[in-house]
Write an enzyme that holds these catalytic residues in place. Structure first.
Site, PDB file in Angstrom:
ATOM      1  N   GLY A  10       0.823  -1.211   0.000  1.00  0.00           N
ATOM      2  CA  GLY A  10       0.000   0.000   0.000  1.00  0.00           C
ATOM      3  C   GLY A  10       0.853   1.256   0.000  1.00  0.00           C
ATOM      4  O   GLY A  10       2.080   1.209  -0.150  1.00  0.00           O
ATOM      5  N   PHE A  11       0.202   2.369   0.177  1.00  0.00           N
ATOM      6  CA  PHE A  11       0.871   3.672   0.169  1.00  0.00           C
ATOM      7  C   PHE A  11       1.907   3.764   1.295  1.00  0.00           C
ATOM      8  O   PHE A  11       3.127   3.834   1.041  1.00  0.00           O
ATOM      9  CB  PHE A  11      -0.222   4.751   0.268  1.00  0.00           C
ATOM     10  CG  PHE A  11       0.237   6.104   0.695  1.00  0.00           C
ATOM     11  CD1 PHE A  11       1.273   6.758   0.030  1.00  0.00           C
ATOM     12  CD2 PHE A  11      -0.379   6.760   1.767  1.00  0.00           C
ATOM     13  CE1 PHE A  11       1.690   8.020   0.433  1.00  0.00           C
ATOM     14  CE2 PHE A  11       0.026   8.011   2.157  1.00  0.00           C
ATOM     15  CZ  PHE A  11       1.065   8.637   1.512  1.00  0.00           C
ATOM     16  N   THR A  35      -6.518  -2.771  -1.726  1.00  0.00           N
ATOM     17  CA  THR A  35      -6.322  -1.354  -2.075  1.00  0.00           C
ATOM     18  C   THR A  35      -4.867  -1.073  -2.435  1.00  0.00           C
ATOM     19  O   THR A  35      -4.539   0.050  -2.798  1.00  0.00           O
ATOM     20  CB  THR A  35      -6.730  -0.432  -0.899  1.00  0.00           C
ATOM     21  OG1 THR A  35      -6.055  -0.877   0.287  1.00  0.00           O
ATOM     22  CG2 THR A  35      -8.235  -0.451  -0.669  1.00  0.00           C
ATOM     23  N   LYS A 103       2.672 -14.219  19.153  1.00  0.00           N
ATOM     24  CA  LYS A 103       2.587 -15.004  20.399  1.00  0.00           C
ATOM     25  C   LYS A 103       3.247 -16.372  20.206  1.00  0.00           C
ATOM     26  O   LYS A 103       3.953 -16.866  21.082  1.00  0.00           O
ATOM     27  CB  LYS A 103       1.102 -15.167  20.767  1.00  0.00           C
ATOM     28  CG  LYS A 103       0.826 -15.959  21.996  1.00  0.00           C
ATOM     29  CD  LYS A 103      -0.655 -15.841  22.338  1.00  0.00           C
ATOM     30  CE  LYS A 103      -1.188 -17.088  22.931  1.00  0.00           C
ATOM     31  NZ  LYS A 103      -2.032 -17.919  22.177  1.00  0.00           N
ATOM     32  N   ALA A 112      -0.948  -0.189  13.166  1.00  0.00           N
ATOM     33  CA  ALA A 112      -1.250   1.107  12.556  1.00  0.00           C
ATOM     34  C   ALA A 112      -2.662   1.528  12.925  1.00  0.00           C
ATOM     35  O   ALA A 112      -3.632   1.163  12.274  1.00  0.00           O
ATOM     36  CB  ALA A 112      -1.106   1.002  11.032  1.00  0.00           C
ATOM     37  N   TYR A 143     -14.690   1.866  10.304  1.00  0.00           N
ATOM     38  CA  TYR A 143     -13.237   2.092  10.352  1.00  0.00           C
ATOM     39  C   TYR A 143     -12.808   2.507  11.760  1.00  0.00           C
ATOM     40  O   TYR A 143     -11.894   1.916  12.350  1.00  0.00           O
ATOM     41  CB  TYR A 143     -12.873   3.164   9.334  1.00  0.00           C
ATOM     42  CG  TYR A 143     -11.397   3.479   9.212  1.00  0.00           C
ATOM     43  CD1 TYR A 143     -10.503   2.573   8.658  1.00  0.00           C
ATOM     44  CD2 TYR A 143     -10.897   4.717   9.643  1.00  0.00           C
ATOM     45  CE1 TYR A 143      -9.159   2.877   8.524  1.00  0.00           C
ATOM     46  CE2 TYR A 143      -9.550   5.031   9.511  1.00  0.00           C
ATOM     47  CZ  TYR A 143      -8.687   4.108   8.955  1.00  0.00           C
ATOM     48  OH  TYR A 143      -7.351   4.413   8.824  1.00  0.00           O
ATOM     49  N   LYS A 147     -10.521   0.221  14.301  1.00  0.00           N
ATOM     50  CA  LYS A 147      -9.189   0.589  14.814  1.00  0.00           C
ATOM     51  C   LYS A 147      -9.180   0.572  16.338  1.00  0.00           C
ATOM     52  O   LYS A 147      -8.164   0.226  16.961  1.00  0.00           O
ATOM     53  CB  LYS A 147      -8.792   1.965  14.291  1.00  0.00           C
ATOM     54  CG  LYS A 147      -8.475   1.993  12.804  1.00  0.00           C
ATOM     55  CD  LYS A 147      -7.213   1.196  12.464  1.00  0.00           C
ATOM     56  CE  LYS A 147      -6.847   1.319  10.998  1.00  0.00           C
ATOM     57  NZ  LYS A 147      -5.677   0.495  10.636  1.00  0.00           N
ATOM     58  N   THR A 173      -1.770  11.563   6.187  1.00  0.00           N
ATOM     59  CA  THR A 173      -0.457  11.490   5.541  1.00  0.00           C
ATOM     60  C   THR A 173      -0.644  11.487   4.026  1.00  0.00           C
ATOM     61  O   THR A 173      -1.633  10.945   3.525  1.00  0.00           O
ATOM     62  CB  THR A 173       0.261  10.205   6.003  1.00  0.00           C
ATOM     63  OG1 THR A 173       0.311  10.209   7.433  1.00  0.00           O
ATOM     64  CG2 THR A 173       1.671  10.127   5.462  1.00  0.00           C
TER      65      THR A 173
HETATM   66  P1  NAD Z   1      -3.447   1.575   1.620  1.00  0.00           P
HETATM   67  O1  NAD Z   1      -4.846   1.126   1.275  1.00  0.00           O
HETATM   68  O2  NAD Z   1      -2.621   2.173   0.550  1.00  0.00           O
HETATM   69  O3  NAD Z   1      -2.612   0.378   2.250  1.00  0.00           O
HETATM   70  C1  NAD Z   1      -3.195  -0.710   2.936  1.00  0.00           C
HETATM   71  C2  NAD Z   1      -2.583  -1.986   2.380  1.00  0.00           C
HETATM   72  O4  NAD Z   1      -3.091  -3.106   3.120  1.00  0.00           O
HETATM   73  C3  NAD Z   1      -2.955  -2.222   0.914  1.00  0.00           C
HETATM   74  O5  NAD Z   1      -1.814  -2.631   0.192  1.00  0.00           O
HETATM   75  C4  NAD Z   1      -3.996  -3.328   0.992  1.00  0.00           C
HETATM   76  O6  NAD Z   1      -4.062  -4.094  -0.200  1.00  0.00           O
HETATM   77  C5  NAD Z   1      -3.532  -4.102   2.203  1.00  0.00           C
HETATM   78  N1  NAD Z   1      -4.596  -4.861   2.873  1.00  0.00           N
HETATM   79  C6  NAD Z   1      -5.792  -4.386   3.311  1.00  0.00           C
HETATM   80  N2  NAD Z   1      -6.495  -5.373   3.880  1.00  0.00           N
HETATM   81  C7  NAD Z   1      -5.733  -6.490   3.809  1.00  0.00           C
HETATM   82  C8  NAD Z   1      -5.918  -7.831   4.220  1.00  0.00           C
HETATM   83  N3  NAD Z   1      -7.049  -8.256   4.813  1.00  0.00           N
HETATM   84  N4  NAD Z   1      -4.927  -8.721   3.992  1.00  0.00           N
HETATM   85  C9  NAD Z   1      -3.775  -8.343   3.388  1.00  0.00           C
HETATM   86  N5  NAD Z   1      -3.539  -7.068   2.976  1.00  0.00           N
HETATM   87  C10 NAD Z   1      -4.520  -6.163   3.179  1.00  0.00           C
HETATM   88  O7  NAD Z   1      -3.616   2.575   2.850  1.00  0.00           O
HETATM   89  P2  NAD Z   1      -2.505   3.442   3.601  1.00  0.00           P
HETATM   90  O8  NAD Z   1      -2.930   4.858   3.504  1.00  0.00           O
HETATM   91  O9  NAD Z   1      -1.166   3.040   3.198  1.00  0.00           O
HETATM   92  O10 NAD Z   1      -2.759   2.994   5.116  1.00  0.00           O
HETATM   93  C11 NAD Z   1      -1.938   2.022   5.750  1.00  0.00           C
HETATM   94  C12 NAD Z   1      -2.386   1.872   7.198  1.00  0.00           C
HETATM   95  O11 NAD Z   1      -2.275   3.115   7.876  1.00  0.00           O
HETATM   96  C13 NAD Z   1      -3.835   1.418   7.355  1.00  0.00           C
HETATM   97  O12 NAD Z   1      -3.926   0.542   8.452  1.00  0.00           O
HETATM   98  C14 NAD Z   1      -4.559   2.697   7.659  1.00  0.00           C
HETATM   99  O13 NAD Z   1      -5.737   2.487   8.396  1.00  0.00           O
HETATM  100  C15 NAD Z   1      -3.523   3.483   8.439  1.00  0.00           C
HETATM  101  N6  NAD Z   1      -3.709   4.942   8.374  1.00  0.00           N
HETATM  102  C16 NAD Z   1      -3.383   5.635   7.246  1.00  0.00           C
HETATM  103  C17 NAD Z   1      -3.552   7.025   7.224  1.00  0.00           C
HETATM  104  C18 NAD Z   1      -3.166   7.857   6.031  1.00  0.00           C
HETATM  105  O14 NAD Z   1      -3.290   9.093   6.070  1.00  0.00           O
HETATM  106  N7  NAD Z   1      -2.671   7.302   4.953  1.00  0.00           N
HETATM  107  C19 NAD Z   1      -4.083   7.682   8.335  1.00  0.00           C
HETATM  108  C20 NAD Z   1      -4.427   6.938   9.447  1.00  0.00           C
HETATM  109  C21 NAD Z   1      -4.213   5.564   9.482  1.00  0.00           C
END
Ligand code: NAD
Ligand code: UDP
Length: 306
Positions: A10-11, A35, A103, A112, A143, A147, A173
């Protein structure tokens, strides 16, 4: 050192993998691409191991990792409408699978979490001790509550099963590798400004956010993981701005004369958000370094090259 990064395509995950690789970690990524994007790791695919797997099923490995970062979760409000049960499951059952793995095999777990655990906050800026104002029945609750459950599971496994854990509360972010169709404000505004269209500002644009550049954010993750701090830690950039100011800054940077177009404010959209990062500064010696101008410029170069 060996690291497992769940959600590493992901991002945020892919930028974290870049940073860990710079520090010579041996890295395994688990992702189901709900995603994420395979292309996010193309530039290093020969240097890491990538396993396509849904973390809602038990992790199909049996080795020890020193560090396990769990970033798996869709995070855009458009996903809250599209796949709410999957989001709830990934942060509860999926995260429990990660904790169970630690564990059984050892390793420090990183969860996260998010500023969304504070909901539409009644105190400002938000400190970690604030317990939040979440609407448990609203469109974002799949969501926000997911969390909160993830944090609770993390605490249970730490206190009752001796798993070594770290919890980050991530504030908004942005940066390269956000999906253009992600629906969050930065991809929307850049996509629209590049097409010389008006930027869609929800409500009157007076709601605030505090945007952190992705490299700063993942450096904060790393600092937390290396520390002994087991309480949640806010990681984000405390410079706050209104969404209308953000739209104007992006239109100026991209020389877009189309202005803005006001659209209805989504239900339960938090009115103000800014992290209090005192804990991160004191305990981790971390604070963001990249200015909004610099971060927007780097993000522009990315969206412009797509
Ligand atoms: P993103 O969607 O780009 O990345 C999430 C990644 O997790 C993706 O590659 C997706 O394919 C993978 N994924 C999701 N569910 C999955 C599953 N069941 N099994 C395997 N892989 C799975 O989002 P992001 O912005 O990179 O966010 C990453 C984390 O940071 C997330 O947990 C998100 O809630 C948290 N977060 C992000 C932000 C932000 O501003 N980007 C803010 C608060 C929290
Ligand atoms: N927003 C907006 N126009 C858009 C997308 C988002 O005005 O095209 C607003 C949204 O209402 C919120 C802020 O920008 O107030 C940040 O939205 P985002 O979805 O990026 O993240 P959130 O912090 O709401 O989870």
């Amino acid at each position: 050192m060996k690291a497992l990064v769940v959600g590493g395509s992901g991002f945020l995950g892919s930028h974290l993998v870049d940073l860990l690789l710079e520090k010579n970690y041996e890295i395994t990524v688990i992702d189901n691409y709900v995603t994420g994007n395979k292309k996010n790791l193309n530039h290093i695919q020969n240097k890491i191991r990538i396993i396509e797997h849904d973390v809602n099923q038990p992790i199909p490995l049996s080795e020890k990792f020193d560090e396990i970062y769990n970033l798996a979760s869709p995070a855009s409000p458009i996903d809250f409408e599209r796949i709410p049960l999957f989001i709830l499951e990934t942060n509860s059952k999926g995260h429990q699978n990660v904790l169970e793995y630690a564990k059984n095999h050892g390793g420090r777990v990183f969860f996260a979490s998010t500023s969304e655990v504070y909901g539409d906050p009644e105190i400002h800026p938000q400190q970690e001790d604030y317990r939040g104002n979440v609407n448990i029945n609203g469109p974002r609750s799949c969501y926000d509550e997911a969390k909160r459950i993830g944090e609770t599971l993390t605490t249970i496994y730490r206190l009752h099963y001796g798993v070594d854990t770290r919890t980050v509360r991530i504030f908004n972010t942005y940066g390269p590798r956000m999906r253009p169709e992600d629906g969050r404000v930065i991809p929307n505004f850049f996509t629209q400004a590049l097409a010389k269209k008006p930027l869609t500002v929800y409500g009157d644009g007076s709601q605030t956010r505090s945007l952190c550049y992705v490299r700063d954010e993942v450096e904060g993750f790393y600092a937390l993981m290396q520390s002994s701090e087991t309480r949640p830690v806010n990681i984000g950039n405390p410079s706050e701005m209104t969404i209308l100011e953000l739209a104007q800054a992006i239109n100026k940077l991209l020389k877009n004369d189309a202005g803005v177009e006001f659209k209805p404010l989504p239900k339960d959209d938090p009115q103000r958000r800014r992290p209090d990062i005192t804990r991160a500064k004191q305990v981790l010696k971390w604070q963001p370094r990249i200015s909004l101008d610099e971060g927007l410029q780097k993000t522009f170069e990315y969206f412009n090259s797509k």
